[in-house]
Design a protein around this motif. Sequence first.
Motif, PDB file in Angstrom:
ATOM      1  N   GLU A   1      -1.799  -4.706 -11.142  1.00 22.50           N
ATOM      2  CA  GLU A   1      -2.634  -4.500  -9.965  1.00 22.50           C
ATOM      3  C   GLU A   1      -1.888  -4.876  -8.697  1.00 22.50           C
ATOM      4  O   GLU A   1      -2.107  -4.280  -7.632  1.00 22.50           O
TER       5      GLU A   1
ATOM      6  N   ILE B   1      -4.959   2.482 -11.075  1.00 16.34           N
ATOM      7  CA  ILE B   1      -4.653   2.319  -9.652  1.00 16.34           C
ATOM      8  C   ILE B   1      -4.479   3.684  -8.995  1.00 16.34           C
ATOM      9  O   ILE B   1      -4.866   3.884  -7.837  1.00 16.34           O
TER      10      ILE B   1
ATOM     11  N   THR C   1      -0.135  -1.624  -6.002  1.00 16.11           N
ATOM     12  CA  THR C   1      -0.732  -1.618  -4.661  1.00 16.11           C
ATOM     13  C   THR C   1       0.172  -2.274  -3.626  1.00 16.11           C
ATOM     14  O   THR C   1      -0.207  -2.401  -2.462  1.00 16.11           O
TER      15      THR C   1
ATOM     16  N   TYR D   1      -7.789   4.986  -8.040  1.00 12.34           N
ATOM     17  CA  TYR D   1      -8.268   4.393  -6.787  1.00 12.34           C
ATOM     18  C   TYR D   1      -7.708   5.117  -5.580  1.00 12.34           C
ATOM     19  O   TYR D   1      -8.443   5.452  -4.636  1.00 12.34           O
ATOM     20  N   TYR D   2      -6.408   5.396  -5.579  1.00 15.69           N
ATOM     21  CA  TYR D   2      -5.806   6.069  -4.424  1.00 15.69           C
ATOM     22  C   TYR D   2      -6.333   7.486  -4.257  1.00 15.69           C
ATOM     23  O   TYR D   2      -6.444   7.986  -3.133  1.00 15.69           O
TER      24      TYR D   2
ATOM     25  N   LEU E   1      -4.114  -6.329  -2.038  1.00 15.91           N
ATOM     26  CA  LEU E   1      -5.463  -6.357  -2.575  1.00 15.91           C
ATOM     27  C   LEU E   1      -5.908  -7.806  -2.698  1.00 15.91           C
ATOM     28  O   LEU E   1      -5.106  -8.670  -3.062  1.00 15.91           O
TER      29      LEU E   1
ATOM     30  N   ASP F   1       0.806  -1.225   0.000  1.00 16.71           N
ATOM     31  CA  ASP F   1       0.000   0.000   0.000  1.00 16.71           C
ATOM     32  C   ASP F   1       0.839   1.276   0.000  1.00 16.71           C
ATOM     33  O   ASP F   1       0.311   2.352   0.269  1.00 16.71           O
TER      34      ASP F   1
END
Length: 879
Positions: free
Chosen positions: A805, A781, A809, A784-785, A813, A259
Amino acid sequence: MPHALPPPELPDDDGKPIGLRLRSVVLLVAACLPTLAVMSLKGHQALSLPLGLVSIALVSVLVLRLLGRLQPQALDAVIPSAVSTAQGPAERTPELSEKPAPLSVQGIALLLPLLHLVSACTVLLLALRGAVAGVFGGTIWLAGAIVTLTFLWCVFSLCLLAGRFRGTERQPRPLQLLGRKGLWLVTLNALLHLPLLGKFSLIDPWETHYGEVAREMLTRDDWISLWWAQDGWFWSKPILSFWMQGVSFAALGVGYAPDQMLVGAYGLAEPEWAARFPNFLAALASVCLLYVAIRRVWGSNVAFLGGLMITSMPYWYLLARQSVTDMAYVAPMVAGMALLLLGANTPDDAEAPTVSIKIRSFTLQLSLFTALVLVVVGLVLPQALYLISRNFTLDFGAAPILSFHRDVFSSGSGGGNCGLPGNALCQVIHPLFPVPEPAIAGFGWLGVLGYFLWTARHERREQRLLFWFAWVALALSTMAKGAPGLVIPLCTWIAFALLTGRWQLLRQADFPALGLLLACIALPWLVQMYARHGSGFTERLFLHDMYKRAFEHVHDTNAGTDTSFRYYLWQLGYGLFPWSGLAAVGLGAGVFADSEAPERQRHALAFLFLWLLCAYGVFSVTLTKFHHYILPAVPPIAILTAVTFAPIFTRNRNLSSADSLAQDPNAVMRYAPLSFAAACLLATIGRDFVFQFPGDVEPASRLIALFTYIYDRAWPANLDYSRTLQAFVAAFVLVSFLLCLARTRRAAFLTFCALSVIWAGFGVNVYLTQTAEHWGQRSTISAYYRARRSPSEPLVAFQMNWKGENFYTGNQLPAYVTTGKAFQTYLRHQRASGTQVMFFTTEHSRLKTLKSELGKVKAFTLITTPAENNKFFVARVEL
């Protein structure tokens, strides 16, 4: 291996008192302790990498002292300029025929340029760390401009420092460096590749596959056994590319923890800088070494033109921008071939130049052998010390602080990802073969290294040292990809020696040294992997990913495509564009245009042709074919083309008084039919970039297909390069026809060269940066953040296995490659635990399936569009 005999006077290390030699050994062992301590520490420390580098540098200096290349000045007066060497224990080498005049440099004279270089490298490191951390914000050119300028500062500083070793009367001034074609070649590569090197997404699947493996290597703190997200152990490729990326990630401050990959100082981080920078350096170094080798044979004009051609060919400039294993193995292979060519054109009894640097009471003998020691020690010592460190742990938070144990490692994704849906649970694992322990193996590899250095310590012949450097490069190539990195060069070299009648080259190349260098550089990881994982590892790497790829179809995506001999002829047309036409006719002309050339040029032509034939033959016979596999054949094609057309490149149409093409009175006349044929062929190839044929791929996708996977993936509707490609094709074809006219030939050729550089600039800074956002997942991605309120709103990969992906991340995930009962159970658990918002990423073609699997939800919102990424999307779902 030559067993070198000491000179009669015993002035060097063999004449040292035993106490002095023992003291050097004790200091050597003590200098290894910091690196050993850092490697055995539990957990990561911020200063681990710099401390380890300083320790290894100190060890290298002490090795030089032990080998007699760092002496007190009192001994300097009795050190002879030439040392006897022999092929056997009783055979003495005759007096060397060429003895360069010794050069002595005061250490104080090097202080200022050395500080200048250190300052430049420090600023470059800080600039790269800032770019990785996102310090420069979203301005697309700012980070690239700073990194490029600081890199060029390092290059110029290095040139000024190197000039100090040529004597005070020939020290170059900064402006004098501008006349060096090699420096212009380096500058061209930097200006092409560095400005936007890290400003676009890693491209799925290759870049993200290897990037994720390197990230897991750091997170798991295991540099031997590689892990691959939800796919488990990664055994498909050797280790070099992952070590290169891992060291780069650690040095440049990549947030490799789960993350954290896109968490920057002022916005989103850019880990792509760290992922790609090692391959850029490797590609640049290989081009520079090839330039040096070709310059010795044909002069700087041919060398520069060949380097320019390589740099502006799509095969090269696209893969030099990719963090994949292909450039990681081709670059050292090219370097090795260049070094072999240099060795073949060096007298077998010529002594390598030596510079004596006086530092206080010591004299450092700086030569090719000194550089060889530094390189080999730098490659072998970290591996051996890391193996030794696997048998003890240094933990300041435990009692006892130092604990000894047998080798042990773990499975599972690092950083706390174990147990996430799709990921295996973490387990402690013991090696399948506990004997020998890694520490014992580490001492064994140090013994092999020590034997090589000690028996080679008196070697001063330039040719032999060049061959040893070539074997080091080929060992690295083997570490990156396996068999091709060794098979192609050795087949080329043996065929070259036999074809030219220079049988002695097989003896002079010193194949026993190749065995020793391969053993201590390339084998430590392979042996330890077999000890840990047994035949499962060797069957996957050697049987499945090497043998079966050669003799069966494994993973390739060429169903319905002719994969015969013509396959790579077809792809080379696109991969060499715009030099495709000139290359095709130039190769044919080169066969018949060298009859009156000097022997060194005829032999060099034979070497390049054999290199091309071996590379093309190996990959044509191989049944598994990807478009980019033919990359090793690109450099010899470029150089052979440059040899044919370089007389046009020079102002007086003469490369030198010895050049066969320039001496031939009909040479200029031959360029007309060659140029006409090249223009016609180029027009035929360019047609595929311009016209859309029924059932064929988008014309613009032919470039990205040179290095990607699944060649018929959808082209983004919002990217239209048709007019740009039409303009390039028309310009190149027109200029090619102008080469037919004697009056316009030189101007047309220079224009062609300039256009090829513009073509490469378009390819790496426009085409690649824009298409990568659709072939990668950084944009989705990142969305998403930006959209999530907290980490409690998870991102789920639905029917995805591209690894972007996972990489972006930090693998934090849930990953459902296949759905069904497990996915439904996960959704029920999330609803029961009170999760309100979730994000899902998948391919556009799976949108309906995802909605069906989710069932009834409060809201389903796409937060990315096909204009941002036409292959993947991210959806925000309110449960």
